[in-house]
Scaffold this motif. Sequence first.
Motif, PDB file in Angstrom:
ATOM      1  N   GLN A 180      -3.827   9.816  -3.382  1.00 50.77           N
ATOM      2  CA  GLN A 180      -3.414  10.940  -4.212  1.00 50.77           C
ATOM      3  C   GLN A 180      -2.113  11.564  -3.703  1.00 50.77           C
ATOM      4  O   GLN A 180      -1.269  11.994  -4.488  1.00 50.77           O
ATOM      5  CB  GLN A 180      -4.527  11.998  -4.254  1.00 50.77           C
ATOM      6  N   ILE A 181      -1.960  11.608  -2.389  1.00 49.10           N
ATOM      7  CA  ILE A 181      -0.748  12.196  -1.812  1.00 49.10           C
ATOM      8  C   ILE A 181       0.471  11.345  -2.130  1.00 49.10           C
ATOM      9  O   ILE A 181       1.538  11.858  -2.498  1.00 49.10           O
ATOM     10  CB  ILE A 181      -0.912  12.363  -0.291  1.00 49.10           C
ATOM     11  N   THR A 182       0.346  10.018  -2.005  1.00 45.08           N
ATOM     12  CA  THR A 182       1.518   9.159  -2.157  1.00 45.08           C
ATOM     13  C   THR A 182       2.043   9.109  -3.588  1.00 45.08           C
ATOM     14  O   THR A 182       3.199   8.753  -3.802  1.00 45.08           O
ATOM     15  CB  THR A 182       1.228   7.729  -1.645  1.00 45.08           C
ATOM     16  N   VAL A 183       1.232   9.464  -4.566  1.00 46.60           N
ATOM     17  CA  VAL A 183       1.708   9.496  -5.959  1.00 46.60           C
ATOM     18  C   VAL A 183       1.956  10.927  -6.440  1.00 46.60           C
ATOM     19  O   VAL A 183       2.225  11.147  -7.622  1.00 46.60           O
ATOM     20  CB  VAL A 183       0.706   8.790  -6.905  1.00 46.60           C
ATOM     21  N   SER A 184       1.876  11.882  -5.510  1.00 44.63           N
ATOM     22  CA  SER A 184       2.011  13.295  -5.873  1.00 44.63           C
ATOM     23  C   SER A 184       3.456  13.759  -5.766  1.00 44.63           C
ATOM     24  O   SER A 184       4.355  13.006  -5.381  1.00 44.63           O
ATOM     25  CB  SER A 184       1.141  14.149  -4.943  1.00 44.63           C
ATOM     26  N   ASP A 192       7.522   5.523  -3.297  1.00 48.60           N
ATOM     27  CA  ASP A 192       6.728   4.318  -3.068  1.00 48.60           C
ATOM     28  C   ASP A 192       5.238   4.655  -3.049  1.00 48.60           C
ATOM     29  O   ASP A 192       4.836   5.696  -2.538  1.00 48.60           O
ATOM     30  CB  ASP A 192       7.104   3.676  -1.733  1.00 48.60           C
ATOM     31  N   LYS A 193       4.441   3.755  -3.592  1.00 50.95           N
ATOM     32  CA  LYS A 193       2.990   3.921  -3.555  1.00 50.95           C
ATOM     33  C   LYS A 193       2.450   3.146  -2.355  1.00 50.95           C
ATOM     34  O   LYS A 193       1.737   2.148  -2.484  1.00 50.95           O
ATOM     35  CB  LYS A 193       2.361   3.406  -4.843  1.00 50.95           C
ATOM     36  N   ALA A 224      -1.884  -0.517   0.733  1.00 51.85           N
ATOM     37  CA  ALA A 224      -2.317  -0.039   2.051  1.00 51.85           C
ATOM     38  C   ALA A 224      -2.123  -1.131   3.085  1.00 51.85           C
ATOM     39  O   ALA A 224      -2.542  -2.276   2.879  1.00 51.85           O
ATOM     40  CB  ALA A 224      -3.782   0.387   2.022  1.00 51.85           C
ATOM     41  N   THR A 225      -1.488  -0.787   4.201  1.00 54.92           N
ATOM     42  CA  THR A 225      -1.216  -1.747   5.272  1.00 54.92           C
ATOM     43  C   THR A 225      -1.885  -1.280   6.559  1.00 54.92           C
ATOM     44  O   THR A 225      -1.762  -0.113   6.939  1.00 54.92           O
ATOM     45  CB  THR A 225       0.292  -1.889   5.520  1.00 54.92           C
ATOM     46  N   GLY A 249       8.097   2.394   4.175  1.00 55.40           N
ATOM     47  CA  GLY A 249       7.916   3.194   2.968  1.00 55.40           C
ATOM     48  C   GLY A 249       6.615   3.948   2.876  1.00 55.40           C
ATOM     49  O   GLY A 249       6.393   4.683   1.891  1.00 55.40           O
ATOM     50  N   CYS A 250       5.722   3.804   3.849  1.00 55.97           N
ATOM     51  CA  CYS A 250       4.472   4.567   3.827  1.00 55.97           C
ATOM     52  C   CYS A 250       4.771   6.047   4.045  1.00 55.97           C
ATOM     53  O   CYS A 250       5.544   6.408   4.935  1.00 55.97           O
ATOM     54  CB  CYS A 250       3.517   4.081   4.920  1.00 55.97           C
ATOM     55  N   ASP A 251       4.170   6.882   3.226  1.00 54.92           N
ATOM     56  CA  ASP A 251       4.376   8.311   3.460  1.00 54.92           C
ATOM     57  C   ASP A 251       3.122   9.002   3.972  1.00 54.92           C
ATOM     58  O   ASP A 251       3.135  10.205   4.219  1.00 54.92           O
ATOM     59  CB  ASP A 251       4.918   9.026   2.216  1.00 54.92           C
TER      60      ASP A 251
END
Length: 390
Positions: A180-184, A192-193, A224-225, A249-251
């Motif tokens: 939810q955070i990464t698409v907010s 990036d998702k 997810a990595t 690119g992970c946030d």
Amino acid sequence: MKKAFAMILALSLLLVAMAGCASDPAPTAAPTEAPETEAPTEAPTEAPTEPESDSYNVLLLVPKVGDKSYFDGAAAGLDLIKSKYDHVTTEVITMGEGEEAMANYPSFFEEACAGKQYDLIITGGGECTNALVEAATNYPDQKFFDFDYQDTFGNELTNIYGVYYKAYDMGYLAGYLASQITVSNMPLANADKKVGAVVGMDIPDLNDFVGSFCQACIDNGVQATIVYCNSFSDQEAGYTSAMELYNDGCDVVWQVAGSAGIGVFRAATETGRYAFGVDVDQVDVIGDESLTANIVTSFCKEYANVILEAFDQLVAGTYPGGTTLSLGLNEHGVGLVENEQYERLVPQEIRDSLTALYEKVKSGEIVPFSAMLDQEKWPEIRDEAAKPVE
């Protein structure tokens, strides 16, 4: 004011869960009737916490303390015991970390048991399990409590009482919140998702955290990595692993790596990205805003209160040796911390959706994947989660 969401272990629920396994306490003998010539003694309005004549010695036997995470959560359980009981002596013995230290764990357990001075020996973690089982076999009269027992499928030793946590329950919550955070539109979220997790070791009990994390990300269309830093203490390894994810690119990055995870928080601060803590409220226990400013929340197991509950049963004479209790969301044994920082960083809409998801997991509408219980399927889930998404 901080408040815990699914973190305060309800005493009544835990005792009900244990009642089927623990032996019934012996009935209390009826009081002797006072002679007619004596005035009856007025009964106390409240029973004492413990008989004043009794004293207890409790040992916490673990690889380390001071990790601001897993083992400090257990040490907090001793503090709870001491705050509730007056006649208890507690001791902590640390055995060291790494393969060389682990080879000596059996000798630490042997020495602790041979002296016969401890009413209860507390330990926890997969690295301690073999030494624990050996000691419990050799000293059947010694009571042990494992606050994070790896004997998932049964417990045949009548002097070990263990708690197994459903890490996959909170892993799904973590994956959902990260998604939810990464698409907010949150300030530190990018376009990036992508999210990730830094894990201490590639072992089943730790993969149990991130198996359902990956599952939730797949369900919500987010990449997810998982990266293994191969340490529970090397903060530089945690930092390097997190930087790899943030630079990709992970946030949001969840650390599941003990004190090595402090390096993850340093990377989050430097890159201006979000992080999740683990085991305890890491904003509180670390207490350094330069490291904790971007920790959204921590996903925790309720170690301290569970240790206190186990000791309560020892005092009451109802110690459930030979049992392993499983605690998940429904049993209030795992969850996430809702503190002031969580409420400040996460929009109300996302918090409300997480609350709704929590109820779906509790009801069984969503069944989190367990990488420990289905180790063959775990690589498939991990690889599927790592695929790029549009």
